[in-house]
Scaffold this active site. Sequence first.
Site, PDB file in Angstrom:
ATOM      1  N   HIS A 124       0.838  -1.191   0.000  1.00 56.78           N
ATOM      2  CA  HIS A 124       0.000   0.000   0.000  1.00 56.78           C
ATOM      3  C   HIS A 124       0.880   1.251   0.000  1.00 56.78           C
ATOM      4  O   HIS A 124       1.818   1.348   0.776  1.00 56.78           O
ATOM      5  CB  HIS A 124      -0.902  -0.039   1.233  1.00 56.78           C
ATOM      6  CG  HIS A 124      -2.025   0.923   1.187  1.00 56.78           C
ATOM      7  ND1 HIS A 124      -2.681   1.334   2.308  1.00 56.78           N
ATOM      8  CD2 HIS A 124      -2.643   1.557   0.156  1.00 56.78           C
ATOM      9  CE1 HIS A 124      -3.644   2.179   1.987  1.00 56.78           C
ATOM     10  NE2 HIS A 124      -3.637   2.336   0.684  1.00 56.78           N
ATOM     11  N   ASP A 130       7.511   7.669 -20.833  1.00 57.38           N
ATOM     12  CA  ASP A 130       7.810   7.701 -22.257  1.00 57.38           C
ATOM     13  C   ASP A 130       9.301   7.447 -22.467  1.00 57.38           C
ATOM     14  O   ASP A 130      10.054   7.259 -21.512  1.00 57.38           O
ATOM     15  CB  ASP A 130       7.346   9.022 -22.879  1.00 57.38           C
ATOM     16  CG  ASP A 130       7.977  10.255 -22.260  1.00 57.38           C
ATOM     17  OD1 ASP A 130       9.122  10.186 -21.750  1.00 57.38           O
ATOM     18  OD2 ASP A 130       7.330  11.313 -22.277  1.00 57.38           O
ATOM     19  N   HIS A 175       5.796  18.929 -14.265  1.00 59.73           N
ATOM     20  CA  HIS A 175       6.627  17.828 -14.769  1.00 59.73           C
ATOM     21  C   HIS A 175       7.900  17.649 -13.954  1.00 59.73           C
ATOM     22  O   HIS A 175       8.320  16.508 -13.686  1.00 59.73           O
ATOM     23  CB  HIS A 175       6.963  18.070 -16.239  1.00 59.73           C
ATOM     24  CG  HIS A 175       7.704  16.940 -16.881  1.00 59.73           C
ATOM     25  ND1 HIS A 175       7.181  15.669 -17.001  1.00 59.73           N
ATOM     26  CD2 HIS A 175       8.940  16.897 -17.444  1.00 59.73           C
ATOM     27  CE1 HIS A 175       8.057  14.891 -17.607  1.00 59.73           C
ATOM     28  NE2 HIS A 175       9.133  15.611 -17.886  1.00 59.73           N
ATOM     29  N   TYR A 216       4.869  14.181 -22.553  1.00 56.19           N
ATOM     30  CA  TYR A 216       4.351  13.997 -21.190  1.00 56.19           C
ATOM     31  C   TYR A 216       3.543  12.720 -21.007  1.00 56.19           C
ATOM     32  O   TYR A 216       2.623  12.669 -20.190  1.00 56.19           O
ATOM     33  CB  TYR A 216       3.547  15.223 -20.750  1.00 56.19           C
ATOM     34  CG  TYR A 216       4.367  16.482 -20.798  1.00 56.19           C
ATOM     35  CD1 TYR A 216       5.375  16.708 -19.868  1.00 56.19           C
ATOM     36  CD2 TYR A 216       4.172  17.422 -21.800  1.00 56.19           C
ATOM     37  CE1 TYR A 216       6.156  17.846 -19.929  1.00 56.19           C
ATOM     38  CE2 TYR A 216       4.944  18.571 -21.872  1.00 56.19           C
ATOM     39  CZ  TYR A 216       5.933  18.777 -20.933  1.00 56.19           C
ATOM     40  OH  TYR A 216       6.714  19.899 -20.996  1.00 56.19           O
ATOM     41  N   ALA A 217       3.895  11.660 -21.719  1.00 57.90           N
ATOM     42  CA  ALA A 217       3.233  10.367 -21.559  1.00 57.90           C
ATOM     43  C   ALA A 217       3.903   9.620 -20.410  1.00 57.90           C
ATOM     44  O   ALA A 217       4.646   8.660 -20.599  1.00 57.90           O
ATOM     45  CB  ALA A 217       3.281   9.568 -22.856  1.00 57.90           C
ATOM     46  N   ASN A 218       3.641  10.108 -19.197  1.00 56.30           N
ATOM     47  CA  ASN A 218       4.242   9.571 -17.976  1.00 56.30           C
ATOM     48  C   ASN A 218       3.185   9.542 -16.894  1.00 56.30           C
ATOM     49  O   ASN A 218       2.340  10.441 -16.815  1.00 56.30           O
ATOM     50  CB  ASN A 218       5.397  10.467 -17.500  1.00 56.30           C
ATOM     51  CG  ASN A 218       6.414  10.734 -18.581  1.00 56.30           C
ATOM     52  OD1 ASN A 218       7.090   9.834 -19.040  1.00 56.30           O
ATOM     53  ND2 ASN A 218       6.508  11.982 -18.998  1.00 56.30           N
TER      54      ASN A 218
END
Length: 133
Positions: A20, A28, A100, A122-124
Amino acid sequence: MKRTTCINSEISRVIARMGHFDTLTVGDAGLPVPDGVTRIDLAVKPGLPQFIDVLETILTELEIQKATIAAEMAQSNPELLTYMEERIAREGARLVMVPHEELKRMSKESRAVVRTGECRAYANVILESGVVF
């Protein structure tokens, strides 16, 4: 042989060890992986594998309670933002946006960073583990 969707042994090992509040970053091709954090490098060529395909597979295995993305996604990649809002809502999790630079700092605390071949901006995402009970 494993019967569930994710057959990548490194990703499966990390998810199996998560508790947890532990985090896993999916990034990316350009996201830096901090020193000391396990790198699971899936990138083969630009665009392969895609961020969404990797994320979808991980979400078949990992119970999440929160997902953190870069606020810059809203301006630079609005289609991905729409997808993330809808997809994370289906998980019953919260979606949080941070600058970011903060997301990169936060990735230092992740159990691992999974690097995709994605080349869209920004594909994170940082996924925070929930509990199944």
